[in-house]
Every structure is written in structure tokens, then in C-alpha cells.
Motif scaffolding. Structure first.
Motif, PDB file in Angstrom:
ATOM      1  N   VAL A 114     -31.121 -17.219 -31.246  1.00  0.00           N
ATOM      2  CA  VAL A 114     -31.880 -16.279 -30.427  1.00  0.00           C
ATOM      3  C   VAL A 114     -31.151 -14.946 -30.363  1.00  0.00           C
ATOM      4  O   VAL A 114     -29.941 -14.895 -30.115  1.00  0.00           O
ATOM      5  N   ASP A 115     -31.874 -13.853 -30.606  1.00  0.00           N
ATOM      6  CA  ASP A 115     -31.261 -12.529 -30.455  1.00  0.00           C
ATOM      7  C   ASP A 115     -31.815 -11.763 -29.260  1.00  0.00           C
ATOM      8  O   ASP A 115     -31.296 -10.700 -28.912  1.00  0.00           O
ATOM      9  N   ALA A 116     -32.843 -12.298 -28.609  1.00  0.00           N
ATOM     10  CA  ALA A 116     -33.370 -11.692 -27.384  1.00  0.00           C
ATOM     11  C   ALA A 116     -34.001 -12.784 -26.534  1.00  0.00           C
ATOM     12  O   ALA A 116     -34.860 -13.527 -27.012  1.00  0.00           O
ATOM     13  N   ALA A 117     -33.561 -12.892 -25.280  1.00  0.00           N
ATOM     14  CA  ALA A 117     -34.104 -13.887 -24.351  1.00  0.00           C
ATOM     15  C   ALA A 117     -34.754 -13.148 -23.196  1.00  0.00           C
ATOM     16  O   ALA A 117     -34.076 -12.494 -22.406  1.00  0.00           O
ATOM     17  N   ILE A 118     -36.072 -13.240 -23.115  1.00  0.00           N
ATOM     18  CA  ILE A 118     -36.847 -12.517 -22.105  1.00  0.00           C
ATOM     19  C   ILE A 118     -36.872 -13.325 -20.818  1.00  0.00           C
ATOM     20  O   ILE A 118     -37.227 -14.506 -20.819  1.00  0.00           O
ATOM     21  N   GLY A 119     -36.500 -12.694 -19.708  1.00  0.00           N
ATOM     22  CA  GLY A 119     -36.490 -13.368 -18.415  1.00  0.00           C
ATOM     23  C   GLY A 119     -37.337 -12.630 -17.396  1.00  0.00           C
ATOM     24  O   GLY A 119     -37.710 -11.474 -17.594  1.00  0.00           O
ATOM     25  N   VAL A 153     -37.070 -15.236 -27.594  1.00  0.00           N
ATOM     26  CA  VAL A 153     -37.695 -16.322 -26.838  1.00  0.00           C
ATOM     27  C   VAL A 153     -38.026 -15.791 -25.447  1.00  0.00           C
ATOM     28  O   VAL A 153     -37.423 -14.824 -24.973  1.00  0.00           O
ATOM     29  N   LEU A 154     -38.987 -16.436 -24.802  1.00  0.00           N
ATOM     30  CA  LEU A 154     -39.321 -16.112 -23.423  1.00  0.00           C
ATOM     31  C   LEU A 154     -38.870 -17.276 -22.559  1.00  0.00           C
ATOM     32  O   LEU A 154     -39.324 -18.403 -22.738  1.00  0.00           O
ATOM     33  N   LEU A 155     -37.920 -17.003 -21.672  1.00  0.00           N
ATOM     34  CA  LEU A 155     -37.399 -18.048 -20.794  1.00  0.00           C
ATOM     35  C   LEU A 155     -38.460 -18.372 -19.750  1.00  0.00           C
ATOM     36  O   LEU A 155     -38.817 -17.526 -18.929  1.00  0.00           O
ATOM     37  N   PHE A 156     -38.957 -19.595 -19.785  1.00  0.00           N
ATOM     38  CA  PHE A 156     -40.086 -19.962 -18.942  1.00  0.00           C
ATOM     39  C   PHE A 156     -39.754 -21.167 -18.080  1.00  0.00           C
ATOM     40  O   PHE A 156     -39.467 -22.248 -18.598  1.00  0.00           O
ATOM     41  N   PHE A 167     -41.429 -20.092 -26.207  1.00  0.00           N
ATOM     42  CA  PHE A 167     -41.008 -20.271 -24.820  1.00  0.00           C
ATOM     43  C   PHE A 167     -39.838 -21.259 -24.796  1.00  0.00           C
ATOM     44  O   PHE A 167     -39.848 -22.263 -25.519  1.00  0.00           O
ATOM     45  N   LEU A 168     -38.857 -20.979 -23.941  1.00  0.00           N
ATOM     46  CA  LEU A 168     -37.684 -21.842 -23.805  1.00  0.00           C
ATOM     47  C   LEU A 168     -37.457 -22.158 -22.333  1.00  0.00           C
ATOM     48  O   LEU A 168     -37.394 -21.261 -21.501  1.00  0.00           O
ATOM     49  N   HIS A 169     -37.356 -23.445 -22.018  1.00  0.00           N
ATOM     50  CA  HIS A 169     -37.054 -23.863 -20.653  1.00  0.00           C
ATOM     51  C   HIS A 169     -35.801 -24.722 -20.647  1.00  0.00           C
ATOM     52  O   HIS A 169     -35.686 -25.675 -21.421  1.00  0.00           O
ATOM     53  N   VAL A 170     -34.853 -24.362 -19.794  1.00  0.00           N
ATOM     54  CA  VAL A 170     -33.673 -25.182 -19.576  1.00  0.00           C
ATOM     55  C   VAL A 170     -33.955 -26.052 -18.358  1.00  0.00           C
ATOM     56  O   VAL A 170     -34.040 -25.562 -17.230  1.00  0.00           O
ATOM     57  N   ASP A 171     -34.129 -27.328 -18.586  1.00  0.00           N
ATOM     58  CA  ASP A 171     -34.549 -28.279 -17.561  1.00  0.00           C
ATOM     59  C   ASP A 171     -33.328 -28.981 -16.975  1.00  0.00           C
ATOM     60  O   ASP A 171     -32.596 -29.674 -17.693  1.00  0.00           O
TER      61      ASP A 171
END
Length: 301
Positions: free
Chosen positions: A128-133, A31-34, A60-64
Motif C-alpha cells: 500500500v502506498d496510500a491509506a485513506i482514513g 486502500v480505503l480504511l473502512f 477497502f481494508l479493515h483491521v478487525d
């Protein structure tokens, strides 16, 4: 006109695209942390370049936190739609409602640290096995310890002494079940590199990065946006100032700077002459000398 040589941007771009393609090759559920901030915008823009004309192969993943700048959330939704990407949002409020975390109280209360639990839960839920930041090594001393592929254990925790070598740009993404990696394709970029690249590529960013009038208050020498989410101290009051934000996060802890930078050229000139890092006015980073590193060890971005 502020002059600079842009040759190095091509090298940084190529390096980041190489890292992003390695992620696509080595991981099954990246996922791409956006967040809608400038760094995640550049990371997502590079992802589009890396795989064009195919779609971006990352959700895309956003923690709001629920306390984000409205301008950022608006931009987030517009940008994701423009890229044709899928966006998953997970909310800190849900973690509070489930009893996973407790809301802070007092004038320094913030939900920023609470994001960790929401993020780690989302990583487990989505397998998720990879979180892109979009983190960069120049931001803060604990960021400088990161590799491009930063290993996290089954609890989402980071141990800087156990990171893997990356000689000759060889990235080892092997992991046990339940473990994952945080990926930082912008590691070698600086703040001014980001802004130069945004200008060169004509990339849109949220308007709060530019000078504007806003209701603010001053706390311990730093300027913060006034909102329904903050509690003023005894001697604090709201005033109107012309400011902009160098970094975008939770409204309760993200500091602003007084500025008349209304365009990208002005921002580049301002950053080039600044004596302070962009995270220098983040309340959450000032709680202790090792505040960010402690949060990263627990699973923070």
C-alpha cells in the motif's frame, strides 16, 4: 425543528472529492480504511460520488480486533456489498497467534493499540502506498496536526514536524520505496458536519448510533458496553441503560452516552449542544495526555 445552513457541506464535499481524485491520480496501490463507523462510511460514500459511474478505484481494508460490535461488522459487510467494493480484512488475532503482539491483561485490557502492528503489516504485505482514513482534525489535538496527505516512513511511523506543506491545495505524494501516506479527505469536517451530511444524503449508518437499550457498566464516570471481552472491576456491575454510541471502535474501549436520540435530527441537536468531544469517553485515549499521538507515531490510524 433544528435549523442550520447546509451550504458549507457542498464546499466540504467538493474538497474531499478533490482529495480522493488526487489519490487516484498519484498512487498505485491505495486502500480505503473502512471500519463501518460513520466517518469511514462518509469517506466511502464520497469515493463513490467522486468516480461514479466508474467503480471505486480503492480496495477497502479493515483491521478487525475481534472485539468489534456485531452490529458494525454486519453493517460493514452489507455496505461494502452495496458499493460493489472489494474488502480485505486483517485480524489482530492473527498477529497475536504469530507472536507479533501480546494480548493485554487486567480490567483495562484492550486490543485497540494492537491494531497498529496488524495495520502496518498489512500495508507492507499489500504494498500500500496510500491509506485513506476518515479522521477529522476536530476529533483530538494530535489529529489537528495532520495534513490531507500525511507522510509515513518505511516503518509506518508519523513525525508531525516533517510533514509537507500543502499551499494552494497542492499535494506532494512522492515517496521512497517502503514509505506511504495516510490520506484524510475529511480533515476539515466536524462531527456535526458528518451528521448533517448523512441526513442530507440519506446515508445509512449502523443502528448503534441511535438510542437503544443495552447491558452496560460504568467505569471512571464513563459508560461501556458489557460483553464477553471485558473484565469487570471489584465495584463494577452490569445494568440496563438507554444509550447510543457517538463513535464506534473496539467494544472494550468505546464509551457510550445516555441518549434518547432515535433519529438523525435528534442526533444533530444532541451533538450541537454537547460539551464533550466524541472521543472523550474512549478508554484508550485516557491512558496518558499524549496517548493518541504516541500511537500515531508508531503507525496507528
Amino acid at each position: 425543528m433544528f435549523s442550520y445552513n447546509l451550504d458549507h457541506l457542498r464546499e466540504l464535499e467538493a474538497e474531499s472529492i478533490f482529495v480522493l481524485r488526487e489519490v487516484a491520480a498519484q498512487f498505485e496501490h491505495p486502500v480505503l480504511l473502512f471500519s463501518g463507523g460513520k466517518d469511514s462510511i462518509v469517506a466511502s460514500y464520497l469515493a463513490r460520488k467522486a468516480f461514479y459511474p466508474a467503480p471505486i478505484p480503492f480496495t477497502f481494508l479493515h483491521v478487525d480486533t475481534g472485539h468489534n460490535f456485531p452490529e458494525t461488522i454486519r453493517f460493514r459487510d452489507e455496505w461494502v456489498k452495496e458499493l460493489g467494493a472489494e474488502l480485505i480484512v486483517r485480524y489482530v488475532q492473527d498477529s497475536i497467534d504469530k507472536g507479533r503482539v501480546s494480548e493485554e491483561s487486567g480490567i483495562h485490557a484492550s486490543r485497540n493499540a494492537l491494531q497498529t502492528t496488524t495495520l502496518v503489516d498489512a500495508i507492507e504485505e499489500l504494498k500500500v502506498d496510500a491509506a485513506i482514513g476518515g479522521a477529522r482534525r476536530d476529533e483530538e489535538k494530535s489529529r489537528a496536526k495532520e495534513r490531507f496527505f500525511s507522510h509515513r516512513d518505511e516503518f509506518g511511523q508519523w513525525e508531525p514536524r516533517n510533514q509537507r506543506p500543502e499551499l494552494w491545495s497542492l499535494f506532494n505524494g512522492h515517496h521512497r520505496k517502503g514509505e506511504h501516506f495516510r490520506i484524510f479527505p475529511l480533515s476539515n469536517w466536524t462531527e456535526i458536519d458528518i451528521w448533517q451530511y448523512i441526513k442530507k444524503e440519506n446515508i445509512r449508518v449502523p443502528e448503534i448510533y441511535f438510542s437503544h437499550e443495552r447491558d452496560v457498566f460504568v467505569r471512571e464516570g464513563n459508560i461501556y458496553a458489557f460483553s464477553d471481552f471485558v473484565q469487570l472491576g471489584k465495584d463494577e456491575h452490569v445494568s440496563r441503560k438507554v444509550i447510543r454510541f457517538r463513535t464506534i471502535g473496539d467494544m472494550t474501549c468505546t464509551g457510550a452516552v445516555e441518549s434518547v436520540a432515535t433519529n438523525l435530527e435528534d442526533i444533530i441537536r444532541e451533538v450541537a449542544t454537547s460539551r464533550y468531544t466524541e472521543r472523550g469517553s474512549r478508554i484508550d485515549d485516557q491512558r496518558s495526555e499524549t496517548s493518541l499521538e504516541d500511537r500515531k507515531r508508531a503507525g496507528y490510524f
